[in-house]
Design an enzyme around this catalytic site. Structure first.
Site, PDB file in Angstrom:
ATOM      1  N   PRO A 181      35.066  46.367  31.031  1.00 54.09           N
ATOM      2  CA  PRO A 181      34.819  47.672  30.356  1.00 54.09           C
ATOM      3  C   PRO A 181      34.197  47.687  28.870  1.00 54.09           C
ATOM      4  O   PRO A 181      34.069  46.396  28.555  1.00 54.09           O
ATOM      5  CB  PRO A 181      36.112  48.393  30.375  1.00 54.09           C
ATOM      6  CG  PRO A 181      37.112  47.154  30.159  1.00 54.09           C
ATOM      7  CD  PRO A 181      36.104  45.835  30.927  1.00 54.09           C
ATOM      8  N   TRP A 182      34.195  48.573  28.182  1.00 51.11           N
ATOM      9  CA  TRP A 182      33.443  48.489  26.825  1.00 51.11           C
ATOM     10  C   TRP A 182      34.553  48.329  25.912  1.00 51.11           C
ATOM     11  O   TRP A 182      34.388  48.127  24.709  1.00 51.11           O
ATOM     12  CB  TRP A 182      32.593  49.696  26.531  1.00 51.11           C
ATOM     13  CG  TRP A 182      33.360  51.076  26.838  1.00 51.11           C
ATOM     14  CD1 TRP A 182      32.930  51.823  28.111  1.00 51.11           C
ATOM     15  CD2 TRP A 182      34.160  51.837  26.035  1.00 51.11           C
ATOM     16  NE1 TRP A 182      33.579  52.909  27.972  1.00 51.11           N
ATOM     17  CE2 TRP A 182      34.357  52.878  26.750  1.00 51.11           C
ATOM     18  CE3 TRP A 182      34.815  51.470  24.992  1.00 51.11           C
ATOM     19  CZ2 TRP A 182      35.689  54.021  26.497  1.00 51.11           C
ATOM     20  CZ3 TRP A 182      36.004  52.488  24.629  1.00 51.11           C
ATOM     21  CH2 TRP A 182      36.114  53.548  25.540  1.00 51.11           C
TER      22      TRP A 182
ATOM     23  N   LYS B  69      29.768  41.363  35.535  1.00 48.08           N
ATOM     24  CA  LYS B  69      28.769  42.386  35.138  1.00 48.08           C
ATOM     25  C   LYS B  69      29.468  42.958  33.924  1.00 48.08           C
ATOM     26  O   LYS B  69      30.577  43.548  34.119  1.00 48.08           O
ATOM     27  CB  LYS B  69      28.452  43.197  36.141  1.00 48.08           C
ATOM     28  CG  LYS B  69      27.407  44.362  35.662  1.00 48.08           C
ATOM     29  CD  LYS B  69      27.473  45.700  36.316  1.00 48.08           C
ATOM     30  CE  LYS B  69      28.530  46.764  35.735  1.00 48.08           C
ATOM     31  NZ  LYS B  69      28.309  46.867  34.404  1.00 48.08           N
ATOM     32  N   PRO B  70      29.213  43.021  32.935  1.00 49.10           N
ATOM     33  CA  PRO B  70      29.773  43.403  31.579  1.00 49.10           C
ATOM     34  C   PRO B  70      29.415  44.974  31.465  1.00 49.10           C
ATOM     35  O   PRO B  70      28.245  45.395  32.166  1.00 49.10           O
ATOM     36  CB  PRO B  70      29.236  42.906  30.262  1.00 49.10           C
ATOM     37  CG  PRO B  70      27.986  42.043  30.927  1.00 49.10           C
ATOM     38  CD  PRO B  70      27.805  42.033  32.254  1.00 49.10           C
ATOM     39  N   SER B  71      30.048  45.846  30.689  1.00 54.95           N
ATOM     40  CA  SER B  71      29.745  47.275  30.542  1.00 54.95           C
ATOM     41  C   SER B  71      28.396  47.043  30.009  1.00 54.95           C
ATOM     42  O   SER B  71      27.808  46.373  29.061  1.00 54.95           O
ATOM     43  CB  SER B  71      30.735  47.690  29.559  1.00 54.95           C
ATOM     44  OG  SER B  71      30.125  49.162  29.146  1.00 54.95           O
ATOM     45  N   GLU B  72      27.380  48.353  30.402  1.00 57.62           N
ATOM     46  CA  GLU B  72      26.170  48.386  30.245  1.00 57.62           C
ATOM     47  C   GLU B  72      26.312  48.698  28.573  1.00 57.62           C
ATOM     48  O   GLU B  72      25.050  48.454  27.770  1.00 57.62           O
ATOM     49  CB  GLU B  72      25.505  49.633  31.046  1.00 57.62           C
ATOM     50  CG  GLU B  72      26.109  50.726  30.820  1.00 57.62           C
ATOM     51  CD  GLU B  72      27.231  50.951  31.907  1.00 57.62           C
ATOM     52  OE1 GLU B  72      27.713  49.791  32.219  1.00 57.62           O
ATOM     53  OE2 GLU B  72      27.562  52.132  32.345  1.00 57.62           O
TER      54      GLU B  72
ATOM     55  N   SER C 292      37.752  52.529  34.529  1.00 59.80           N
ATOM     56  CA  SER C 292      38.490  53.903  34.753  1.00 59.80           C
ATOM     57  C   SER C 292      38.887  54.102  36.112  1.00 59.80           C
ATOM     58  O   SER C 292      38.500  53.217  37.110  1.00 59.80           O
ATOM     59  CB  SER C 292      37.335  55.035  34.303  1.00 59.80           C
ATOM     60  OG  SER C 292      36.318  54.873  35.159  1.00 59.80           O
TER      61      SER C 292
ATOM     62  N   GLU D 163      42.598  46.924  37.139  1.00 58.21           N
ATOM     63  CA  GLU D 163      43.077  47.207  36.189  1.00 58.21           C
ATOM     64  C   GLU D 163      42.549  48.403  35.705  1.00 58.21           C
ATOM     65  O   GLU D 163      41.372  48.463  34.934  1.00 58.21           O
ATOM     66  CB  GLU D 163      43.134  45.973  34.926  1.00 58.21           C
ATOM     67  CG  GLU D 163      43.629  44.816  35.332  1.00 58.21           C
ATOM     68  CD  GLU D 163      45.232  44.748  35.574  1.00 58.21           C
ATOM     69  OE1 GLU D 163      45.826  45.879  34.929  1.00 58.21           O
ATOM     70  OE2 GLU D 163      45.554  43.977  36.056  1.00 58.21           O
TER      71      GLU D 163
ATOM     72  N   CYS E  70      43.908  51.036  26.938  1.00 55.24           N
ATOM     73  CA  CYS E  70      44.478  51.581  28.010  1.00 55.24           C
ATOM     74  C   CYS E  70      46.151  51.690  28.080  1.00 55.24           C
ATOM     75  O   CYS E  70      46.882  52.412  28.754  1.00 55.24           O
ATOM     76  CB  CYS E  70      44.239  50.698  29.355  1.00 55.24           C
ATOM     77  SG  CYS E  70      44.271  48.932  28.857  1.00 55.24           S
TER      78      CYS E  70
ATOM     79  N   GLU F  40      44.168  60.914  30.553  1.00 58.04           N
ATOM     80  CA  GLU F  40      43.899  59.667  29.592  1.00 58.04           C
ATOM     81  C   GLU F  40      42.656  60.127  28.657  1.00 58.04           C
ATOM     82  O   GLU F  40      41.459  60.327  29.108  1.00 58.04           O
ATOM     83  CB  GLU F  40      43.069  58.470  30.373  1.00 58.04           C
ATOM     84  CG  GLU F  40      43.205  57.364  29.326  1.00 58.04           C
ATOM     85  CD  GLU F  40      42.783  56.038  30.250  1.00 58.04           C
ATOM     86  OE1 GLU F  40      41.571  56.253  30.940  1.00 58.04           O
ATOM     87  OE2 GLU F  40      43.083  54.981  29.846  1.00 58.04           O
TER      88      GLU F  40
END
Ligand code: NAD
Length: 503
Positions: free
Chosen positions: A174-175, A199-202, A252, A273, A307, A405
């Site tokens: 995630p970012w 793959k990281p968050s874009e 998410s 997670e 989170c 959230e």
């Protein structure tokens, strides 16, 4: 962006005369990292990477495709046998070398992270410190982790239990903690003898690509691969790929559902997670000042984009007013600003315009439904996606802001009358990542955590983590554990070999 009048008290501290956080030389190659090299992708399409404090584009990275994922998975498959064969000591030494390399570049990585996410530098430095510790812990833990003792459990048959790597693990991050969430996956996955494609968050690929650049000479080609791109394309291909043995996502709940569905056809293992909505249950015997001071950090760390954030206070009605007064004093004192506006900045912007709209949307709906704003309550002046640190009170049971959230600098406060009600309402959310209980009563300090449906429960504390202890959720927060020896277990499989030694 307009400033919400009303109770918004904070202002954004700017760094008008400060030099830019990063220069062009600090940026990683804007390419994919596959088979030990930075490579162009299969298309010319790019994704803008934005600094959320200034709204300016700081890099453009290639938009990965299914072909790019396939090429990286092929490299990870080719590398897996020789990496898996290394004895723990040798893999451990590589992990220690990675930790050393990251430590040497702490300031560069922290500045890149802050430029890409808007985080205060103190938060980014903490992320890099925990990244280093994650690699060091996994380097040690893998050498100390053994399986069940060998022995005869059937007559004349010796059982030997082997712990084996799974093979290739797909990772989607995630970012909110781009480097740290990558480290929480990469370290145990490599330690357990797997290879991986990440793959990281874009939105936040820069520190992951920089990490790959920094450690490229420490790892055999193909052991670690990074492919940029959108979740629905590159992430989805990774989750469904037949040669990927496990898919691990931090993200998410909706992305978790999509990944689990995509993984179902190949029956690959899934590690999720996901989101959190941490209740903070405050009993009348609690040290209220300590709780308020702790929430100043635990509710607003990483601007609430956390989170485990302490975002939902349930306080006993007899001390609710006193506690809200103390909490509001703490929250009003928070320093909001750009990362380079001073070492004392505590709260930065939301990571993107889309997320800013989401968070302010929650605030607008809450206000229109009669929820009272004790401080904050809306956007701060731009440029940048800043939201005022907010405390919402008189929040009715079941209100949207108390169940969903928000992932921003917002704490809601509800009051309860007795223990039964506190436990019932704390558990009455679909997510189950973390919670805290505040009491000086010895019975309550054990009994209430035991009745809460959350993967981590702190007593008289909140948001304190350590590499030795597991992190992960129940219910809608997913399954699988990051950190600790439980993560090493998650990324390996058990094999029973039985020898007939009878005559
Ligand atoms: P997100 O789900 O939007 O994105 C996370 C990653 O999933 C990104 O790389 C994205 O590209 C990818 N993705 C999106 N759709 C996908 C799909 N259909 N298939 C495959 N991949 C897909 O989450 P985010 O907004 O980047 O991060 C915030 C969320 O992450 C919050 O809900 C937060 O609670 C959660 N989070 C959880 C933990 C934890 O430890 N439990 C830690 C950090 C963040």
């Amino acid at each position: 962006m307009t400033t919400d009048a009303g109770l918004t008290t904070a202002t954004v501290r700017r760094a008008a005369d400060a030099p830019p956080l990063i220069s062009a030389d600090d940026l990683p190659p804007a390419r994919h990292f596959v088979d030990g090299k930075f490579l162009d992708g299969s298309t010319e399409r790019v994704i803008d990477v934005v600094d959320p404090s200034t709204e300016s584009v700081i890099a453009r990275i290639p938009e990965g495709t299914s072909e790019d994922i396939d090429r990286a998975v092929a490299a990870a498959v080719a590398a897996k046998a020789s990496w898996a064969r290394l004895v723990p000591k040798d893999r451990s030494e590589v992990l220690h070398a990675i930790a050393d390399r990251v430590a040497e570049h702490t300031e560069l990585l922290a500045k890149l992270e802050s430029a890409n996410t808007g985080k205060p530098l103190a938060v980014s430095r903490d992320d890099v410190g925990m990244t280093i510790d994650t690699f060091r812990f996994m380097a040690g833990a893998m050498r100390a982790t053994t399986s069940m003792a060998a022995g005869d459990y059937a007559e004349n048959h010796l059982s030997v239990i082997l712990r084996e790597p799974l093979g290739v693990v797909g990772v989607i991050t995630p970012w909110n903690y781009p480097l740290l969430m990558a480290a929480w996956k990469i370290a145990p996955i490599l330690a357990a003898g797997n290879t991986l494609v990440l793959k990281p968050s874009e939105q936040t690929p820069l520190t992951t690509l920089k990490f790959a650049e920094l450690v490229a000479d420490l790892l055999p080609a193909g052991v670690l691969n990074v492919v940029n791109g959108y979740g629905a394309v590159a992430g989805a291909r990774l989750a469904e790929h037949p040669d990927v043995d496990m898919i691990a996502l931090t993200g998410s709940v909706n992305s978790g559902r999509a990944v689990a569905r995509a993984a179902a056809d190949t029956l690959k293992r899934v590690h999720l997670e996901l989101g959190g909505k941490a209740p903070v249950v405050i009993f009348p015997d609690a040290d209220l000042a300590a709780a308020a001071s702790s929430l100043r950090t635990a509710g607003f760390w990483n601007s609430g984009q956390e989170c485990g954030a302490a975002c939902r206070v349930l306080v006993h009605e007899s001390v609710a007013e006193e506690f809200v007064g103390q909490l509001v004093d703490e929250v009003r004192a928070l320093v909001v600003g750009e990362p380079q506006a001073g070492e004392d900045v505590e709260v930065g912007p939301m990571v993107s315009k889309a997320h800013f709209d989401r968070v302010t949307g929650y605030l607008e709906r809450a206000k229109s439904e009669g929820v009272r704003v004790a401080t904050g309550g809306g956007a701060l002046d731009g440029p940048g996606y800043f939201v005022a640190p907010t405390v919402l009170v008189d929040v009715p049971e079941g209100a949207e802001v108390a169940r969903e959230e928000i992932f921003g600098p917002v704490i809601t406060v509800e009051a309860f009358a007795d223990e039964e009600e506190a436990v019932r309402r704390a558990n009455d959310v679909p997510l189950g990542l973390s919670a805290s209980v505040w009491t000086e009563n010895a019975r309550r300090s054990h009994d209430i955590p035991a009745r809460l449906d959350f993967g981590t429960v702190w007593v008289n504390s909140h948001l304190v983590l350590a590499s030795e202890v597991p992190w992960g959720g129940f219910k809608g927060s997913g399954y699988g554990r990051d950190l600790s020896v439980y993560a090493l277990e998650d990324y390996s499989r058990t094999k029973h070999v039985m020898h007939n030694h009878g005559s």
